[in-house]
Design a protein around this motif. Structure first.
Motif, short mmCIF file in Angstrom:
data_model
loop_
_atom_site.label_atom_id
_atom_site.label_comp_id
_atom_site.label_asym_id
_atom_site.label_seq_id
_atom_site.Cartn_x
_atom_site.Cartn_y
_atom_site.Cartn_z
N SER A 1 45.14 42.09 53.48
CA SER A 1 43.84 42.77 53.50
C SER A 1 43.85 43.98 52.56
N GLN A 2 45.00 44.68 52.45
CA GLN A 2 45.09 45.79 51.51
C GLN A 2 44.99 45.30 50.06
N THR A 3 45.57 44.13 49.78
CA THR A 3 45.47 43.54 48.44
C THR A 3 44.03 43.22 48.11
N ALA A 4 43.32 42.65 49.07
CA ALA A 4 41.90 42.33 48.85
C ALA A 4 41.09 43.59 48.57
N GLU A 5 41.37 44.66 49.30
CA GLU A 5 40.65 45.92 49.07
C GLU A 5 40.98 46.49 47.69
N LYS A 6 42.24 46.40 47.28
CA LYS A 6 42.65 46.87 45.96
C LYS A 6 41.95 46.05 44.87
N LYS B 1 39.13 44.70 45.00
CA LYS B 1 37.71 45.10 44.93
C LYS B 1 37.50 46.31 44.04
N THR B 2 38.57 47.07 43.78
CA THR B 2 38.45 48.21 42.87
C THR B 2 38.66 47.79 41.42
N PRO C 1 33.38 43.36 43.48
CA PRO C 1 33.69 43.04 44.89
C PRO C 1 32.95 41.80 45.40
N PHE D 1 37.93 36.91 50.93
CA PHE D 1 39.19 37.01 51.68
C PHE D 1 39.01 36.23 52.96
#
Length: 198
Positions: A149-154, A156-157, A161, A166
């Motif tokens: 989930s942290q990879t997906a958020e990264k 998105k930057t 997005p 995910f």
């Protein structure tokens, strides 16, 4: 794919059932080979898509007490602050680029090639408009779900997005499942539709 004088067998390939106008290049995880993934893709085959599942070279892996095993690059640790094998990642990236270039020479335009991978095999230097399907089992004991989930958020930057999907799979450990393979097939169908002269 060769690098650092390490010889590896030719990729496992699932040919298109008719003229290939698109390709999926999919990298296996640590200690695996391309054969199992080629078999999985044969089960969700799309007629105009060629599936290429290369094999990583065998090398000593620090994480696993320097045992020799198929690996795209060395892995020093699984914690977020662990050092990374930058030279090995660059070599793997160069080998992947060579595979893409070969498919372009074979007549498949680069925008009709999808890159994918399991576990160790991740994307870097994304293009802002690319589409990403990221899948993760919520019971993965090896790569914790929070890392996914942290990879997906990264991601998105780094890219739009709206282009990132995910998906999590209840009870799935560090593996793939039929539901996930159906989701992958749908993603490929959407990104690589048949072209008019097929």
């Amino acid at each position: 794919m060769c690098g650092n004088n390490m010889s590896v067998p030719l990729p496992a390939i699932v040919p298109a059932a008719r003229k290939a106008t698109a390709a999926v290049i999919f990298l296996h995880g640590l200690g695996d080979t391309g054969h199992g993934w080629a078999e999985a893709f044969a089960g969700i085959r799309i007629p105009h898509v060629k599936y290429i599942c290369p094999h990583a070279p065998t090398m000593p892996v620090t994480l696993n007490m320097r045992m020799n095993m198929p690996s795209w690059f060395d892995i020093y640790g699984l914690s977020p602050d662990a050092d990374e094998d930058e030279a090995g990642i660059k070599r793997a990236s160069d080998n992947l680029k060579a595979l893409i270039d070969q498919e372009v020479k074979n007549g498949i335009p680069s925008h009709r090639i999808i890159l994918g991978g399991f576990s160790q095999a991740a994307a870097n230097s994304p293009n802002k408009d690319m589409h990403v399907l990221q899948c993760h089992g919520d019971s993965d004991p090896l790569v914790p779900f929070i890392f996914g989930s942290q990879t997906a958020e990264k991601m998105k930057t780094l890219i739009n997005p709206a282009n990132i999907t995910f998906k999590s799979y209840r009870g799935l450990p560090h593996s793939a499942c039929p539901e996930e393979m159906v989701d992958i097939k749908r993603f490929i169908e959407k990104q690589l539709p048949p072209i008019s002269d097929e």
